[in-house]
Design a protein around this motif. Structure first.
Motif, short mmCIF file in Angstrom:
data_model
loop_
_atom_site.label_atom_id
_atom_site.label_comp_id
_atom_site.label_asym_id
_atom_site.label_seq_id
_atom_site.Cartn_x
_atom_site.Cartn_y
_atom_site.Cartn_z
N UNK A 280 0.85 -1.39 -0.04
CA UNK A 280 0.01 0.17 -0.21
C UNK A 280 1.07 1.23 0.09
N UNK A 281 1.97 1.09 0.90
CA UNK A 281 2.91 2.62 0.83
C UNK A 281 3.42 2.71 -0.46
N UNK A 282 4.22 1.57 -1.11
CA UNK A 282 4.57 1.96 -2.22
C UNK A 282 3.68 2.05 -3.35
N UNK A 283 2.40 1.55 -3.55
CA UNK A 283 1.78 1.77 -4.67
C UNK A 283 1.17 3.27 -4.41
N UNK A 284 1.00 3.75 -3.25
CA UNK A 284 0.50 5.02 -3.00
C UNK A 284 1.43 6.14 -3.42
N UNK A 285 2.88 5.88 -3.07
CA UNK A 285 4.05 6.74 -3.38
C UNK A 285 4.33 6.74 -4.86
N UNK A 286 3.76 5.79 -5.65
CA UNK A 286 3.80 6.01 -7.11
C UNK A 286 2.76 7.10 -7.70
N UNK A 287 1.89 7.54 -6.80
CA UNK A 287 0.79 8.41 -7.31
C UNK A 287 1.07 9.99 -6.91
N UNK A 288 1.40 9.86 -5.24
CA UNK A 288 1.59 11.27 -4.66
C UNK A 288 2.95 10.87 -3.87
N UNK A 289 3.81 11.84 -4.18
CA UNK A 289 5.08 11.66 -3.22
C UNK A 289 4.96 12.08 -1.91
N UNK A 318 9.40 -5.84 -1.57
CA UNK A 318 8.63 -5.73 -2.70
C UNK A 318 9.30 -4.89 -3.72
N UNK A 319 9.23 -5.42 -5.06
CA UNK A 319 9.99 -4.94 -6.05
C UNK A 319 9.38 -3.42 -6.56
N UNK A 320 10.30 -2.65 -6.93
CA UNK A 320 10.21 -1.22 -7.24
C UNK A 320 10.89 -0.96 -8.58
N UNK A 321 10.32 -0.02 -9.40
CA UNK A 321 11.04 0.39 -10.63
C UNK A 321 11.85 1.68 -10.23
N UNK A 322 12.88 1.47 -9.23
CA UNK A 322 13.86 2.52 -8.98
C UNK A 322 13.24 3.51 -8.09
N UNK A 323 12.11 3.32 -7.50
CA UNK A 323 11.61 4.40 -6.65
C UNK A 323 12.19 4.20 -5.32
#
Length: 362
Positions: A280-289, A318-323
């Protein structure tokens, strides 16, 4: 006066006039003059007057009703709370009226005139048959007929503003930070379900209907790869369901460390909840910094600490694309702050906000 003039760019005479008006209205107090040894006028400290205004906040939640009275400085003056199995639409507004009367009873007639109104926080879905908590017989029909804000205004005789419970609790967390307050963070409250909120650029992100940042309804993968709603994995509702399947209770898990089966279920739930909250934290961070994620809960502090530690670990998995992965921090309240936040939000809109809608200028 000089400090405010420098910060605002207003002329010192204008600032002085404004401060005189605010002091006359009872919203500010002046302290004793302080002479620093240099030339010029001695500095006079200016303080918010806690008795300058009051606000009532209330939460009608899934398992409790709470009412809080806050002063102009955001401090809770009075608080009442009652628990129930489900909010009964036939009686809960009577409880609300009685509790509002109880917390405001100590106020003098002059203080009552400075009461700005009621902020009422509720979750979405009360009485909804599609909710994860099915309403008891007859409750769906009763809740369907109720305008929550209008009914609360009728029984209390006060002006009521309705707000989402997650947004209200998020605002209470924002206010609880010392100045300078953080401008961007995500808030998660592990409660009956997972309440949530977002502060972006120093503003509570509520959306057009006031129900944005409903992060508990986000789809995530559980540890088996199955898509689940965050509510179904990371809430007290989810923990209770696991325990009841083994004929155990929340008390066995939270208050009985010598119950081995309950402790095993609790540990498994913490790991599953942490994985869901990390996504949830990472998904949200992709929308709003945002700068960091705050997690709070009405749980014993050692258990909440285990959740935060587990979320921090799961963020690395959890994998991320460089975030960059956000930092996870413990909340300030250690409980639901929805009632407190609803009062503070009502006070903010009346006396602090610069939005045209709040100033009734548009």
């Amino acid at each position: 006066n000089a400090d405010i003039a420098r910060r605002t760019g207003l002329a010192p005479q204008t600032v002085s006039a404004v401060l005189d008006d605010l002091e006359a209205a009872g919203l500010l107090k002046r302290g004793a003059a302080r002479r620093g040894g240099g030339r010029g006028q001695p500095a006079t400290p200016i303080y918010v007057n806690p008795d300058g205004a009051y606000a009532v906040g209330a939460e009608i939640g899934w398992e409790r009703i709470e009412v809080a009275l806050t002063d102009f400085a955001g401090r809770v003056v009075e608080r009442q709370r009652r628990s129930y199995a489900y909010p009964d639409a036939a009686t809960v507004f009577g409880d609300l009226a009685q509790m509002v009367g109880a917390v405001t009873a100590p106020l003098s007639p002059a203080a009552l005139r400075r009461l700005v109104g009621v902020g009422l926080a509720t979750p979405g879905g009360l009485g909804d048959t599609s909710s994860l908590v099915a309403p008891p017989a007859g409750q769906a029909e009763l809740w369907a007929k109720i305008d929550i804000a209008a009914e609360a205004a009728r029984v209390t005789g006060m002006d009521v503003q309705h707000v989402n419970d997650g947004n209200a609790a998020c605002w209470a967390e924002f206010v609880a930070h010392q100045s300078p307050r953080p401008g961007n963070f995500m808030f998660l409250l592990v409660d009956t379900f997972v309440a949530a909120g977002i502060v972006a650029e120093h503003r509570l992100w509520q959306g057009a209907t006031g129900a944005s940042a409903n992060l508990g309804s986000m789809l995530v993968a559980d540890r088996r790869g199955t898509s689940r709603f965050v509510h179904q994995v990371a809430s007290k509702f989810a923990l209770r369901a696991r325990l009841e399947s083994s004929r155990l209770s929340l008390t066995d898990a939270l208050d009985s460390p010598r119950e081995p089966e309950a402790q095993f279920i609790l540990s498994e739930w913490i790991q599953d909840a942490a994985f869901a909250l990390a996504q949830t934290s990472l998904n949200t961070a992709t929308v709003i910094e945002f700068e960091f994620a705050v997690i709070d809960a009405e749980l014993p502090q050692p258990i909440l600490g285990r959740i935060i530690e587990a979320v921090s670990r799961k963020l690395l998995d959890v994998p991320t694309l460089g975030r960059d992965r956000p930092e996870v921090r413990l909340g300030h309240l250690g409980r639901s702050g929805a009632a407190q936040g609803a009062a503070e939000l009502r006070m903010y809109r009346r006396h602090y906000s610069r939005d045209l809608a709040d100033m009734e200028l548009n």
